[in-house]
Design a protein around this motif. Structure first.
Motif, PDB file in Angstrom:
ATOM      1  N   THR A  16      -4.394  11.315   8.033  1.00 51.46           N
ATOM      2  CA  THR A  16      -3.199  10.545   8.342  1.00 51.46           C
ATOM      3  C   THR A  16      -1.936  11.378   8.149  1.00 51.46           C
ATOM      4  N   ALA A  18       0.622  10.305   6.580  1.00 47.27           N
ATOM      5  CA  ALA A  18       1.081  10.079   5.201  1.00 47.27           C
ATOM      6  C   ALA A  18       0.429  11.092   4.254  1.00 47.27           C
ATOM      7  N   LEU A  25       4.970  17.611   0.415  1.00 46.34           N
ATOM      8  CA  LEU A  25       5.906  17.358  -0.681  1.00 46.34           C
ATOM      9  C   LEU A  25       5.458  18.045  -1.962  1.00 46.34           C
ATOM     10  N   ARG A  33      10.679  23.112  -8.261  1.00 49.82           N
ATOM     11  CA  ARG A  33      10.802  22.826  -9.699  1.00 49.82           C
ATOM     12  C   ARG A  33      10.763  24.112 -10.510  1.00 49.82           C
TER      13      ARG A  33
ATOM     14  N   VAL B 146       9.515  11.840   3.295  1.00 50.89           N
ATOM     15  CA  VAL B 146       9.530  13.139   2.614  1.00 50.89           C
ATOM     16  C   VAL B 146      10.912  13.593   2.147  1.00 50.89           C
ATOM     17  N   VAL B 149      12.135  11.586  -0.924  1.00 49.04           N
ATOM     18  CA  VAL B 149      11.403  11.891  -2.159  1.00 49.04           C
ATOM     19  C   VAL B 149      11.840  13.248  -2.705  1.00 49.04           C
ATOM     20  N   GLY B 190      -1.823   4.474   7.146  1.00 51.73           N
ATOM     21  CA  GLY B 190      -1.700   5.909   6.862  1.00 51.73           C
ATOM     22  C   GLY B 190      -0.472   6.521   7.486  1.00 51.73           C
ATOM     23  N   MET B 192       2.662   5.883   6.287  1.00 54.33           N
ATOM     24  CA  MET B 192       3.766   5.928   5.330  1.00 54.33           C
ATOM     25  C   MET B 192       3.219   6.327   3.967  1.00 54.33           C
ATOM     26  N   LEU B 193       4.014   7.099   3.224  1.00 53.28           N
ATOM     27  CA  LEU B 193       3.613   7.508   1.875  1.00 53.28           C
ATOM     28  C   LEU B 193       3.261   6.285   1.027  1.00 53.28           C
ATOM     29  N   ASP B 197       1.392   7.516  -4.448  1.00 51.65           N
ATOM     30  CA  ASP B 197       1.706   8.925  -4.211  1.00 51.65           C
ATOM     31  C   ASP B 197       3.139   9.249  -4.636  1.00 51.65           C
ATOM     32  N   GLU B 200       3.235   9.345  -8.328  1.00 55.11           N
ATOM     33  CA  GLU B 200       2.593  10.559  -8.839  1.00 55.11           C
ATOM     34  C   GLU B 200       3.533  11.761  -8.697  1.00 55.11           C
ATOM     35  N   ILE B 201       4.220  11.847  -7.568  1.00 56.09           N
ATOM     36  CA  ILE B 201       5.073  13.006  -7.311  1.00 56.09           C
ATOM     37  C   ILE B 201       6.330  12.973  -8.197  1.00 56.09           C
ATOM     38  N   LEU B 202       7.000  11.821  -8.264  1.00 55.25           N
ATOM     39  CA  LEU B 202       8.259  11.768  -9.011  1.00 55.25           C
ATOM     40  C   LEU B 202       8.035  11.551 -10.506  1.00 55.25           C
TER      41      LEU B 202
END
Lengths: 101, 272
Positions: A16, A18, A25, A33, B146, B149, B190, B192-193, B197, B200-202
């Motif tokens: 997908t 996403a 990302l 970072r 993206v 985020v 599927g 859109m984030l 997720d 988890e990323i932020l």
């Protein structure tokens, strides 16, 4: 997925967009970072280097250059210390930068 | 002592002002004395979203320059008691806001209010830095997308290094995540984030998920913070978020696709 999909011949769903978003990302943020955390120590490193080097040779604090280059596979920390000419009667054109500073 | 909360995001257009208006209104509805400050000098918009644009006489820059008293610039909300708005200036002078000036205003507001919300402009320039500088808490508004985020991650870095708390090496700014414009149906497909997720990323605590909703545009059209629309999903989601902020334990809603009917599931039709 509906049970009719079995007859429609649909197998595994394709990757997908996403999923691609998450992966991209994670990679870009991991990189950003590190450089964010790393930016702060360079000025301190430069100051401390000047102190240490100045104990052994007399240098112009402005002639010390510290740079950090981050690449995908390899990063380089470059430290460049320009030494002044050995004495005042050394040929002036040998170190034009030193004369300028 | 008042709590200073910055509503920030890095990226523009993700719902900072909508969230600021909703959150300030929600806190005031909960009986907290609340003031919301628009920090977007030159691009004032909180007044429109709050529906008080015709009552703006003085603004934050007038207060800083001494042209007006703070009480003259504060606009009392007519819908919710204990809610005030301090509008931004429309001046093009970017240096109109000063750290000392903002410090004085926040100090003075602290005497009267429980919560001081700072609606940050987009970006990481002076206005955004000033909006977050005095913060005790931060609400980071993020879209499941993206660039949003990534910018949120960047602004978290700024909060951790450039805020007053960071400079004075006190306890860090308490961070909260609000995900806006979330569309569970697109997530399921599927496209859109996923919420998990983004979390988890932020890696900051989740305060609320605001679903994509037509009611948000309707609310801004009429100048009523969407939280006043108790029927809409977005309004209810903001209400939940405010309750969580005040310590209530509420489950997250509107994060799963609406239930599809039996026939629709059986034949794989599209969810309504």
């Amino acid at each position: 997925m509906s049970w009719l999909d079995v007859f429609r011949g649909k197998s595994k769903p394709p990757p997908t967009s996403a999923g691609a978003a998450k992966e991209r990302l994670q990679i870009v943020l991991a990189h950003e970072r590190i450089s964010r955390a790393g930016d702060d120590f360079l000025p301190r490193l430069q100051r401390e280097l000047i102190q240490v080097v100045a104990r052994y040779v007399s240098i112009d604090p402005k002639a010390v250059n510290v740079s950090l280059d981050r690449g995908g596979d390899m990063s380089t920390l470059a430290i460049e210390v320009e030494l002044p000419p050995p004495s005042k009667d050394a040929p002036a054109d040998a170190k034009p930068e030193a004369r300028a500073s | 002592m008042a709590q200073v909360i910055v509503v920030t995001s890095g990226k523009g257009g993700v719902g900072k002002t909508t969230s600021s208006a909703a959150f300030a209104t929600g806190l005031a509805q909960a009986g907290k004395k609340t003031v919301v400050i628009d920090f977007d000098v030159g691009l004032r918009n909180l007044d429109l979203i709050m529906g008080v644009e015709r009552r703006v006489v003085f603004d934050i820059v007038n207060v800083i320059t001494g042209e007006a008293k703070l009480n003259q610039a504060l606009i009392r909300d007519k819908r919710v008691d204990s809610l005030s708005i301090l509008p931004a200036s429309q001046t093009r002078d970017k240096d109109a806001l000063t750290k000392e000036g903002v410090a004085t205003i926040i100090e003075e507001l602290s005497q009267e209010f429980d919560y001081i919300l700072c609606d940050s402009p987009a970006g990481i320039e002076k206005g955004a830095l000033l909006a977050l500088y005095f913060a005790d808490q931060a609400i980071v508004v993020t879209n499941p997308e993206v660039s949003s985020v990534r910018d949120s991650d960047r602004i978290l870095g700024v909060l951790q290094s450039k805020s007053k708390r960071a400079e004075e090496k006190r306890d860090p700014v308490k961070e909260h995540l609000i995900v806006t414009r979330y569309d569970p149906n697109r997530v399921e497909k599927g496209e859109m984030l996923k919420l998990d997720d983004i979390r988890e990323i932020l890696a900051i605590p989740l305060l609320g998920v605001i679903p994509e909703s037509e009611s948000v545009l309707k609310a801004s059209n009429t100048g009523n913070p969407v939280i006043l629309d108790g029927v809409s999903n977005a309004g209810q989601a903001y209400k939940d978020a405010v309750a969580r902020f005040l310590g209530e334990d509420r489950p997250h809603r509107f994060i799963d696709p609406e239930k599809r009917g039996f026939l629709s599931r059986l034949f794989g039709g599209r969810a309504a």
